[in-house]
Every structure is written in C-alpha cells, then in structure tokens.
Design a protein around this motif. Structure first.
Motif, PDB file in Angstrom:
ATOM      1  N   GLY A   1      13.897  93.907 -26.380  1.00  0.00           N
ATOM      2  CA  GLY A   1      14.142  94.120 -27.803  1.00  0.00           C
ATOM      3  C   GLY A   1      15.397  93.450 -28.324  1.00  0.00           C
ATOM      4  N   GLY A   2      15.477  93.341 -29.645  1.00  0.00           N
ATOM      5  CA  GLY A   2      16.563  92.639 -30.311  1.00  0.00           C
ATOM      6  C   GLY A   2      17.945  93.193 -30.054  1.00  0.00           C
ATOM      7  N   SER A   3      18.062  94.471 -29.803  1.00  0.00           N
ATOM      8  CA  SER A   3      19.380  95.064 -29.550  1.00  0.00           C
ATOM      9  C   SER A   3      19.699  95.153 -28.058  1.00  0.00           C
ATOM     10  CB  SER A   3      19.443  96.464 -30.173  1.00  0.00           C
ATOM     11  OG  SER A   3      18.480  97.308 -29.566  1.00  0.00           O
ATOM     12  N   THR A   4      18.853  94.536 -27.225  1.00  0.00           N
ATOM     13  CA  THR A   4      19.034  94.612 -25.776  1.00  0.00           C
ATOM     14  C   THR A   4      19.756  93.380 -25.248  1.00  0.00           C
ATOM     15  OG1 THR A   4      16.987  95.867 -25.581  1.00  0.00           O
ATOM     16  CG2 THR A   4      17.832  94.856 -23.571  1.00  0.00           C
TER      17      THR A   4
ATOM     18  N   ASN B   1       4.017  88.387 -18.448  1.00  0.00           N
ATOM     19  CA  ASN B   1       4.552  87.634 -19.573  1.00  0.00           C
ATOM     20  C   ASN B   1       5.753  88.381 -20.123  1.00  0.00           C
ATOM     21  OD1 ASN B   1       2.280  85.896 -19.360  1.00  0.00           O
ATOM     22  ND2 ASN B   1       1.083  87.340 -20.568  1.00  0.00           N
ATOM     23  N   ILE B   2       6.737  87.629 -20.621  1.00  0.00           N
ATOM     24  CA  ILE B   2       7.946  88.237 -21.161  1.00  0.00           C
ATOM     25  C   ILE B   2       8.198  87.695 -22.565  1.00  0.00           C
ATOM     26  CG2 ILE B   2      10.443  88.467 -20.923  1.00  0.00           C
ATOM     27  CD1 ILE B   2      10.120  88.231 -17.932  1.00  0.00           C
ATOM     28  N   ARG B   3       8.450  88.604 -23.495  1.00  0.00           N
ATOM     29  CA  ARG B   3       8.874  88.227 -24.849  1.00  0.00           C
ATOM     30  C   ARG B   3      10.310  88.686 -25.007  1.00  0.00           C
ATOM     31  NH1 ARG B   3       6.794  86.800 -29.784  1.00  0.00           N
ATOM     32  NH2 ARG B   3       8.038  87.472 -31.561  1.00  0.00           N
ATOM     33  N   ILE B   4      11.179  87.750 -25.406  1.00  0.00           N
ATOM     34  CA  ILE B   4      12.606  88.039 -25.508  1.00  0.00           C
ATOM     35  C   ILE B   4      13.035  87.971 -26.969  1.00  0.00           C
ATOM     36  CG2 ILE B   4      14.912  87.285 -24.830  1.00  0.00           C
ATOM     37  CD1 ILE B   4      13.425  85.974 -22.362  1.00  0.00           C
ATOM     38  N   GLU B   5      13.503  89.099 -27.475  1.00  0.00           N
ATOM     39  CA  GLU B   5      14.057  89.146 -28.821  1.00  0.00           C
ATOM     40  C   GLU B   5      15.545  89.459 -28.779  1.00  0.00           C
ATOM     41  OE1 GLU B   5      11.757  91.496 -31.554  1.00  0.00           O
ATOM     42  OE2 GLU B   5       9.965  90.285 -31.202  1.00  0.00           O
ATOM     43  N   GLY B   6      16.036  89.843 -27.603  1.00  0.00           N
ATOM     44  CA  GLY B   6      17.457  90.129 -27.396  1.00  0.00           C
ATOM     45  C   GLY B   6      18.120  88.986 -26.651  1.00  0.00           C
ATOM     46  N   SER B   7      19.109  89.321 -25.821  1.00  0.00           N
ATOM     47  CA  SER B   7      19.874  88.320 -25.073  1.00  0.00           C
ATOM     48  C   SER B   7      19.727  88.537 -23.578  1.00  0.00           C
ATOM     49  CB  SER B   7      21.360  88.414 -25.430  1.00  0.00           C
ATOM     50  OG  SER B   7      21.545  88.208 -26.807  1.00  0.00           O
TER      51      SER B   7
ATOM     52  N   ILE C   1       8.282  83.847 -23.885  1.00  0.00           N
ATOM     53  CA  ILE C   1       8.412  83.558 -25.305  1.00  0.00           C
ATOM     54  C   ILE C   1       9.802  84.020 -25.730  1.00  0.00           C
ATOM     55  CG2 ILE C   1       7.580  84.048 -27.633  1.00  0.00           C
ATOM     56  CD1 ILE C   1       4.832  84.679 -26.335  1.00  0.00           C
ATOM     57  N   VAL C   2      10.602  83.087 -26.238  1.00  0.00           N
ATOM     58  CA  VAL C   2      11.911  83.424 -26.769  1.00  0.00           C
ATOM     59  C   VAL C   2      11.763  83.407 -28.289  1.00  0.00           C
ATOM     60  CG1 VAL C   2      14.353  82.818 -26.871  1.00  0.00           C
ATOM     61  CG2 VAL C   2      13.047  82.355 -24.785  1.00  0.00           C
ATOM     62  N   SER C   3      11.868  84.586 -28.903  1.00  0.00           N
ATOM     63  CA  SER C   3      11.646  84.698 -30.350  1.00  0.00           C
ATOM     64  C   SER C   3      12.851  84.144 -31.116  1.00  0.00           C
ATOM     65  CB  SER C   3      11.391  86.147 -30.735  1.00  0.00           C
ATOM     66  OG  SER C   3      12.598  86.859 -30.681  1.00  0.00           O
ATOM     67  N   SER C   4      12.752  84.134 -32.432  1.00  0.00           N
ATOM     68  CA  SER C   4      13.806  83.567 -33.281  1.00  0.00           C
ATOM     69  C   SER C   4      15.139  84.301 -33.133  1.00  0.00           C
ATOM     70  CB  SER C   4      13.360  83.571 -34.743  1.00  0.00           C
ATOM     71  OG  SER C   4      13.099  84.886 -35.170  1.00  0.00           O
ATOM     72  N   THR C   5      15.114  85.567 -32.741  1.00  0.00           N
ATOM     73  CA  THR C   5      16.349  86.333 -32.539  1.00  0.00           C
ATOM     74  C   THR C   5      16.781  86.352 -31.078  1.00  0.00           C
ATOM     75  OG1 THR C   5      15.109  88.401 -32.257  1.00  0.00           O
ATOM     76  CG2 THR C   5      15.864  87.854 -34.488  1.00  0.00           C
ATOM     77  N   GLY C   6      15.991  85.724 -30.190  1.00  0.00           N
ATOM     78  CA  GLY C   6      16.262  85.762 -28.757  1.00  0.00           C
ATOM     79  C   GLY C   6      17.154  84.628 -28.286  1.00  0.00           C
ATOM     80  N   SER C   7      17.869  84.899 -27.197  1.00  0.00           N
ATOM     81  CA  SER C   7      18.681  83.858 -26.564  1.00  0.00           C
ATOM     82  C   SER C   7      18.687  84.071 -25.054  1.00  0.00           C
ATOM     83  CB  SER C   7      20.109  83.849 -27.113  1.00  0.00           C
ATOM     84  OG  SER C   7      20.797  85.009 -26.722  1.00  0.00           O
TER      85      SER C   7
ATOM     86  N   ASP D   1      11.490  79.750 -29.692  1.00  0.00           N
ATOM     87  CA  ASP D   1      11.717  79.820 -31.128  1.00  0.00           C
ATOM     88  C   ASP D   1      13.148  80.292 -31.382  1.00  0.00           C
ATOM     89  OD1 ASP D   1      10.618  79.493 -33.768  1.00  0.00           O
ATOM     90  OD2 ASP D   1      10.583  81.678 -33.974  1.00  0.00           O
ATOM     91  N   GLY D   2      13.912  80.473 -30.292  1.00  0.00           N
ATOM     92  CA  GLY D   2      15.285  80.967 -30.377  1.00  0.00           C
ATOM     93  C   GLY D   2      16.262  79.973 -29.786  1.00  0.00           C
ATOM     94  N   GLU D   3      17.135  80.459 -28.894  1.00  0.00           N
ATOM     95  CA  GLU D   3      18.157  79.606 -28.283  1.00  0.00           C
ATOM     96  C   GLU D   3      18.100  79.710 -26.768  1.00  0.00           C
ATOM     97  OE1 GLU D   3      22.820  80.049 -27.719  1.00  0.00           O
ATOM     98  OE2 GLU D   3      22.315  79.551 -29.801  1.00  0.00           O
ATOM     99  N   ILE D   4      18.114  78.556 -26.110  1.00  0.00           N
ATOM    100  CA  ILE D   4      18.144  78.507 -24.653  1.00  0.00           C
ATOM    101  C   ILE D   4      19.220  77.525 -24.214  1.00  0.00           C
ATOM    102  CG2 ILE D   4      16.902  77.885 -22.546  1.00  0.00           C
ATOM    103  CD1 ILE D   4      14.299  78.615 -23.932  1.00  0.00           C
ATOM    104  N   LYS D   5      20.035  77.959 -23.241  1.00  0.00           N
ATOM    105  CA  LYS D   5      21.005  77.086 -22.585  1.00  0.00           C
ATOM    106  C   LYS D   5      20.779  77.231 -21.093  1.00  0.00           C
ATOM    107  CE  LYS D   5      24.553  77.436 -26.125  1.00  0.00           C
ATOM    108  NZ  LYS D   5      25.935  77.804 -26.444  1.00  0.00           N
ATOM    109  N   GLY D   6      20.351  76.152 -20.426  1.00  0.00           N
ATOM    110  CA  GLY D   6      20.119  76.229 -18.987  1.00  0.00           C
ATOM    111  C   GLY D   6      19.071  75.244 -18.510  1.00  0.00           C
ATOM    112  N   THR D   7      18.445  75.575 -17.398  1.00  0.00           N
ATOM    113  CA  THR D   7      17.429  74.707 -16.803  1.00  0.00           C
ATOM    114  C   THR D   7      16.048  75.301 -17.026  1.00  0.00           C
ATOM    115  OG1 THR D   7      17.638  75.799 -14.672  1.00  0.00           O
ATOM    116  CG2 THR D   7      18.997  73.854 -15.032  1.00  0.00           C
ATOM    117  N   LEU D   8      15.063  74.425 -17.220  1.00  0.00           N
ATOM    118  CA  LEU D   8      13.681  74.842 -17.444  1.00  0.00           C
ATOM    119  C   LEU D   8      12.783  74.151 -16.438  1.00  0.00           C
ATOM    120  CD1 LEU D   8      13.485  74.347 -21.331  1.00  0.00           C
ATOM    121  CD2 LEU D   8      14.226  76.380 -20.082  1.00  0.00           C
ATOM    122  N   VAL D   9      11.873  74.919 -15.813  1.00  0.00           N
ATOM    123  CA  VAL D   9      10.847  74.366 -14.927  1.00  0.00           C
ATOM    124  C   VAL D   9       9.534  75.040 -15.317  1.00  0.00           C
ATOM    125  CG1 VAL D   9      10.081  74.028 -12.560  1.00  0.00           C
ATOM    126  CG2 VAL D   9      12.524  74.010 -13.073  1.00  0.00           C
TER     127      VAL D   9
END
Length: 124
Positions: free
Chosen positions: A25-28, A40-46, A57-63, A76-84
């Motif tokens: 969630g967004g506050s997590t 599957n994981i949907r990320i709205e928090g950090s 899935i990284v939502s618009s509020t997720g990082s 759809d949010g922010e990612i800093k790191g490596t992707l495979v």
C-alpha cells in the motif's frame, strides 16, 4: 466425539497451494528483500531492497530502490536499480534509472529513462 472429528478431517479435501497477488500500500515502506517467484506484486508504497516475482507493477505512487527480477515489469512510478525481466513496459509517467537486461522493452512517449539496456534472449 473425537471419532467424529477425525472422520471430518479425513473427508476434508487437501488445501491446494495457490499463488496470489501481493499488494504494498501507499503508506507502506519496506526495507529488505521480497521474494514471491510464483506470484504477482503491486507496489504503491516504497521498497528499499531486491524483489523477485513473476510480475511486478510499480504504480504511479510506488518507488523501488534495488534489483528487480521476474517475467514481466510494468513501471508507472520510480525505479532505481537493476532489472532482469522477459518483458518491460515503462509508461509515460514513469521514472527509471536502471541497468536492464530484457528480451522485450516498450517505452511510452514521455517516460523518463536513464541507464543501460541489454537485449538478450537468455534472460535469467
């Protein structure tokens, strides 16, 4: 009575293993690694750590700050790191600072991406 309970449990079908979706969630805020290789994981928090999952899935509020690995990624949010991943979609609202190894990538007009991409048929 005990005999009755034993018979009930014998007749109860076994619980089938299922792989559901996980939601952050967004506050997590999670500090540490997450492993859900069949789910599957949907990320709205950090998340500060590595994530392994079938679909992320990284939502618009997720990082996410860390390494991500799986079959499909939608950012759809922010990612800093490596992707495979086998498939990566960076939406028009996304910001990505990544080193990426993937089979297929789609970057929507307006997406902010900075990094290195290596297209490879043997992503693992």
């Amino acid at each position: 009575m005990l005999k009755f309970l034993i018979n009930i449990f014998k007749k109860t079908p076994p619980i089938k293993e299922s792989f559901g979706d996980s939601f952050i969630g967004g506050s997590t805020k999670i500090i540490g690694d997450i492993s859900a290789p069949h789910g599957n994981i949907r990320i709205e928090g950090s998340v500060f750590g590595n994530i392994t999952s079938n679909k992320i899935i990284v939502s618009s509020t997720g990082s996410v700050h860390g390494g991500l690995k799986g079959v499909e990624l939608i950012n759809d949010g922010e990612i800093k790191g490596t992707l495979v991943f086998n498939n990566v979609l960076l939406t028009k609202n996304s910001t990505s600072y990544t080193q990426m190894k993937t089979k297929k990538i789609a970057i929507e007009y307006g997406a902010n991406w900075e990094g290195i991409s290596r297209m490879n048929l043997n992503v693992q």
